[in-house]
Enzyme design. Structure first.
Site, PDB file in Angstrom:
ATOM      1  N   ARG A 260      62.334 -43.185 -28.338  1.00 48.75           N
ATOM      2  CA  ARG A 260      62.159 -42.988 -26.889  1.00 48.75           C
ATOM      3  C   ARG A 260      62.276 -44.296 -26.123  1.00 48.75           C
ATOM      4  O   ARG A 260      62.975 -44.372 -25.109  1.00 48.75           O
ATOM      5  CB  ARG A 260      60.820 -42.306 -26.587  1.00 48.75           C
ATOM      6  CG  ARG A 260      60.771 -40.858 -27.066  1.00 48.75           C
ATOM      7  CD  ARG A 260      59.411 -40.246 -26.828  1.00 48.75           C
ATOM      8  NE  ARG A 260      58.406 -41.002 -27.584  1.00 48.75           N
ATOM      9  CZ  ARG A 260      57.116 -41.038 -27.296  1.00 48.75           C
ATOM     10  NH1 ARG A 260      56.638 -40.376 -26.265  1.00 48.75           N
ATOM     11  NH2 ARG A 260      56.274 -41.724 -28.037  1.00 48.75           N
TER      12      ARG A 260
ATOM     13  N   ASN B 169      59.321 -36.650 -26.968  1.00 53.39           N
ATOM     14  CA  ASN B 169      59.237 -36.054 -28.297  1.00 53.39           C
ATOM     15  C   ASN B 169      58.915 -34.576 -28.159  1.00 53.39           C
ATOM     16  O   ASN B 169      58.171 -34.183 -27.260  1.00 53.39           O
ATOM     17  CB  ASN B 169      58.128 -36.717 -29.123  1.00 53.39           C
ATOM     18  CG  ASN B 169      58.500 -38.084 -29.638  1.00 53.39           C
ATOM     19  OD1 ASN B 169      59.670 -38.441 -29.719  1.00 53.39           O
ATOM     20  ND2 ASN B 169      57.502 -38.865 -29.988  1.00 53.39           N
TER      21      ASN B 169
END
Length: 91
Positions: free
Chosen positions: A20, A38
């Site tokens: 990320r 996520n």
């Protein structure tokens, strides 16, 4: 050049490997807006919006990801451009 938006799902070893944060850095480097997060099933989901060339570059980068990631598959589709997206966030 045209503004586009891509909604992508990344499968593989993509959580717990700075995916990320690395996606955010790549997106910001290319001047994109959107987000990355996520999912509970182990995938990473991303929305990338900006100049078409830049979006396509980050979309291609998703296929490799950061050094510790092992990307098995990226499934992406075009999404509707949103005027509300002005920065790139990790959700």
């Amino acid at each position: 050049m045209a503004t586009i938006c891509i909604h992508a799902f990344v499968t593989g070893r993509v959580q717990g490997v700075w995916f990320r944060q690395s996606t955010k850095e790549e997106a910001e480097r290319q001047g994109l807006a959107g987000w990355v997060r996520n999912l509970s099933d182990g995938r990473v989901e991303a929305l990338l919006q900006g100049e078409e060339r830049a979006v396509r570059q980050v979309e291609a980068w998703l296929n490799q990801g950061p050094e510790l990631a092992t990307v098995a598959e990226v499934v992406s589709e075009e999404a509707e451009v949103s005027e509300e997206l002005v920065e790139f966030e990790i959700l």
